[in-house]
Motif scaffolding. Structure first.
Motif, PDB file in Angstrom:
ATOM      1  N   VAL A  61       0.831  -1.208   0.000  1.00 17.83           N
ATOM      2  CA  VAL A  61       0.000   0.000   0.000  1.00 17.83           C
ATOM      3  C   VAL A  61       0.863   1.255   0.000  1.00 17.83           C
ATOM      4  N   LYS A  62       2.002   1.179   0.699  1.00 20.40           N
ATOM      5  CA  LYS A  62       2.929   2.317   0.750  1.00 20.40           C
ATOM      6  C   LYS A  62       3.783   2.420  -0.516  1.00 20.40           C
ATOM      7  N   ARG A  63       3.596   1.494  -1.445  1.00 19.55           N
ATOM      8  CA  ARG A  63       4.348   1.430  -2.698  1.00 19.55           C
ATOM      9  C   ARG A  63       5.833   1.121  -2.490  1.00 19.55           C
ATOM     10  N   ASP A  64       6.158   0.492  -1.362  1.00 18.60           N
ATOM     11  CA  ASP A  64       7.521   0.008  -1.124  1.00 18.60           C
ATOM     12  C   ASP A  64       7.514  -1.445  -1.604  1.00 18.60           C
ATOM     13  N   TYR A  65       7.591  -1.584  -2.929  1.00 17.57           N
ATOM     14  CA  TYR A  65       7.373  -2.893  -3.540  1.00 17.57           C
ATOM     15  C   TYR A  65       8.488  -3.895  -3.232  1.00 17.57           C
ATOM     16  N   LYS A  66       9.720  -3.417  -3.072  1.00 17.73           N
ATOM     17  CA  LYS A  66      10.802  -4.355  -2.752  1.00 17.73           C
ATOM     18  C   LYS A  66      10.583  -4.984  -1.386  1.00 17.73           C
ATOM     19  N   SER A  67      10.205  -4.186  -0.394  1.00 20.78           N
ATOM     20  CA  SER A  67       9.924  -4.724   0.945  1.00 20.78           C
ATOM     21  C   SER A  67       8.680  -5.608   0.918  1.00 20.78           C
ATOM     22  N   ALA A  68       7.686  -5.204   0.142  1.00 15.86           N
ATOM     23  CA  ALA A  68       6.470  -6.010   0.023  1.00 15.86           C
ATOM     24  C   ALA A  68       6.814  -7.381  -0.549  1.00 15.86           C
ATOM     25  N   LEU A  69       7.583  -7.387  -1.626  1.00 17.52           N
ATOM     26  CA  LEU A  69       7.960  -8.635  -2.282  1.00 17.52           C
ATOM     27  C   LEU A  69       8.705  -9.554  -1.312  1.00 17.52           C
ATOM     28  N   LYS A  70       9.618  -8.974  -0.531  1.00 16.16           N
ATOM     29  CA  LYS A  70      10.392  -9.746   0.434  1.00 16.16           C
ATOM     30  C   LYS A  70       9.458 -10.449   1.434  1.00 16.16           C
ATOM     31  N   ASN A  71       8.442  -9.741   1.910  1.00 15.75           N
ATOM     32  CA  ASN A  71       7.524 -10.317   2.896  1.00 15.75           C
ATOM     33  C   ASN A  71       6.590 -11.347   2.277  1.00 15.75           C
ATOM     34  N   PHE A  72       6.054 -11.070   1.099  1.00 14.11           N
ATOM     35  CA  PHE A  72       5.179 -12.057   0.446  1.00 14.11           C
ATOM     36  C   PHE A  72       5.949 -13.333   0.147  1.00 14.11           C
ATOM     37  N   GLN A  73       7.198 -13.182  -0.319  1.00 11.92           N
ATOM     38  CA  GLN A  73       8.036 -14.344  -0.625  1.00 11.92           C
ATOM     39  C   GLN A  73       8.354 -15.110   0.657  1.00 11.92           C
ATOM     40  N   ALA A  74       8.545 -14.387   1.760  1.00 13.06           N
ATOM     41  CA  ALA A  74       8.844 -15.026   3.048  1.00 13.06           C
ATOM     42  C   ALA A  74       7.686 -15.918   3.503  1.00 13.06           C
ATOM     43  N   ASP A  87      -2.704 -16.286  -1.424  1.00 14.26           N
ATOM     44  CA  ASP A  87      -2.717 -14.821  -1.498  1.00 14.26           C
ATOM     45  C   ASP A  87      -1.301 -14.272  -1.622  1.00 14.26           C
ATOM     46  N   ALA A  88      -0.374 -14.862  -0.869  1.00 10.05           N
ATOM     47  CA  ALA A  88       1.015 -14.399  -0.918  1.00 10.05           C
ATOM     48  C   ALA A  88       1.594 -14.603  -2.318  1.00 10.05           C
ATOM     49  N   MET A  89       1.305 -15.756  -2.934  1.00  8.74           N
ATOM     50  CA  MET A  89       1.823 -16.014  -4.278  1.00  8.74           C
ATOM     51  C   MET A  89       1.224 -15.022  -5.285  1.00  8.74           C
ATOM     52  N   LEU A  90      -0.072 -14.758  -5.165  1.00  9.77           N
ATOM     53  CA  LEU A  90      -0.703 -13.750  -6.025  1.00  9.77           C
ATOM     54  C   LEU A  90      -0.002 -12.410  -5.847  1.00  9.77           C
ATOM     55  N   LYS A  91       0.236 -12.020  -4.603  1.00  8.25           N
ATOM     56  CA  LYS A  91       0.859 -10.730  -4.338  1.00  8.25           C
ATOM     57  C   LYS A  91       2.307 -10.683  -4.815  1.00  8.25           C
ATOM     58  N   ARG A 106       4.210 -12.379 -14.711  1.00  9.12           N
ATOM     59  CA  ARG A 106       3.261 -13.204 -15.478  1.00  9.12           C
ATOM     60  C   ARG A 106       3.436 -14.679 -15.141  1.00  9.12           C
ATOM     61  N   ALA A 107       4.688 -15.123 -15.015  1.00 18.17           N
ATOM     62  CA  ALA A 107       4.956 -16.528 -14.683  1.00 18.17           C
ATOM     63  C   ALA A 107       4.407 -16.865 -13.296  1.00 18.17           C
ATOM     64  N   THR A 108       4.579 -15.943 -12.351  1.00 15.88           N
ATOM     65  CA  THR A 108       4.073 -16.183 -10.992  1.00 15.88           C
ATOM     66  C   THR A 108       2.552 -16.242 -10.986  1.00 15.88           C
ATOM     67  N   LEU A 109       1.906 -15.341 -11.718  1.00 12.14           N
ATOM     68  CA  LEU A 109       0.439 -15.369 -11.779  1.00 12.14           C
ATOM     69  C   LEU A 109      -0.049 -16.682 -12.398  1.00 12.14           C
ATOM     70  N   PRO A 117      -6.093 -23.692  -8.453  1.00 12.88           N
ATOM     71  CA  PRO A 117      -7.035 -23.389  -9.537  1.00 12.88           C
ATOM     72  C   PRO A 117      -8.429 -22.930  -9.084  1.00 12.88           C
ATOM     73  N   HIS A 118      -8.869 -23.355  -7.910  1.00 16.60           N
ATOM     74  CA  HIS A 118     -10.235 -23.010  -7.490  1.00 16.60           C
ATOM     75  C   HIS A 118     -10.280 -21.935  -6.416  1.00 16.60           C
ATOM     76  N   ALA A 119      -9.125 -21.414  -6.041  1.00 16.37           N
ATOM     77  CA  ALA A 119      -9.072 -20.379  -5.000  1.00 16.37           C
ATOM     78  C   ALA A 119      -9.286 -19.001  -5.619  1.00 16.37           C
ATOM     79  N   ASN A 120      -9.797 -18.087  -4.814  1.00 16.70           N
ATOM     80  CA  ASN A 120     -10.027 -16.724  -5.292  1.00 16.70           C
ATOM     81  C   ASN A 120      -8.764 -16.074  -5.868  1.00 16.70           C
ATOM     82  N   PRO A 121      -7.579 -16.262  -5.262  1.00 20.26           N
ATOM     83  CA  PRO A 121      -6.382 -15.656  -5.871  1.00 20.26           C
ATOM     84  C   PRO A 121      -6.149 -16.105  -7.317  1.00 20.26           C
ATOM     85  N   ALA A 122      -6.532 -17.338  -7.652  1.00 22.57           N
ATOM     86  CA  ALA A 122      -6.386 -17.799  -9.045  1.00 22.57           C
ATOM     87  C   ALA A 122      -7.295 -16.995  -9.967  1.00 22.57           C
ATOM     88  N   ASN A 123      -8.507 -16.694  -9.510  1.00 23.04           N
ATOM     89  CA  ASN A 123      -9.417 -15.871 -10.321  1.00 23.04           C
ATOM     90  C   ASN A 123      -8.833 -14.478 -10.528  1.00 23.04           C
TER      91      ASN A 123
END
Length: 139
Positions: A61-74, A87-91, A106-109, A117-123
């Motif tokens: 939300v703060k647009r600190d995408y590098k820190s966001a990516l680090k946490n989602f990957q964690a 949700d983390a993989m989608l993010k 694109r590869a991650t999505l 396949p049936h989870a909301n993040p897949a949609n």
């Protein structure tokens, strides 16, 4: 909000709920600090996966995408069986796109769609891939 069912200590649970309240109220820096404190105090705690995920959301939300990516990957690396993993993989994918890592994003999505396949993040991943595709076609 609480995805793991009961089990955390009362102290951990109240810290999580108070910090989540900060996040909901838009106090992102305070929430990031609170979630960091939680994962330091309870690294294998009941809410550690959620705290890590929501830290990523606050950075996103703060647009600190590098820190966001680090946490989602964690979340994916440290808590692979977490209910937050889809949700983390989608993010991760959306954050990669924000960082202009288009092919990785694109590869991650695509991976989200295959893994959940049936989870909301897949949609949501499908919708984002379609919008990328139609934007590309219009160029």
């Amino acid at each position: 909000v609480i995805s793991n069912g009961g089990g955390g200590s009362p102290e951990e649970e109240s810290a999580y709920l108070a910090t989540f309240e900060l996040l909901k109220n838009g106090k992102y820096d305070d929430a990031i600090r609170g979630f960091h404190n939680m994962t330091e105090k309870w690294p294998q705690g009941h809410y550690a996966d959620n705290a890590t995920y929501w830290t990523g959301e606050a950075y996103y939300v703060k647009r600190d995408y590098k820190s966001a990516l680090k946490n989602f990957q964690a979340v994916l690396d440290k808590y692979p069986s977490s209910t937050k993993s889809p949700d983390a993989m989608l993010k991760v994918g959306l954050t990669q796109l924000e960082l202009k890592q288009t092919e990785s994003g694109r590869a991650t999505l695509q991976k989200v769609i295959e893994a959940y396949p049936h989870a909301n993040p897949a949609n949501l991943a499908r919708q984002r891939l379609e919008s990328i595709h139609s934007a590309k076609c219009k160029q």
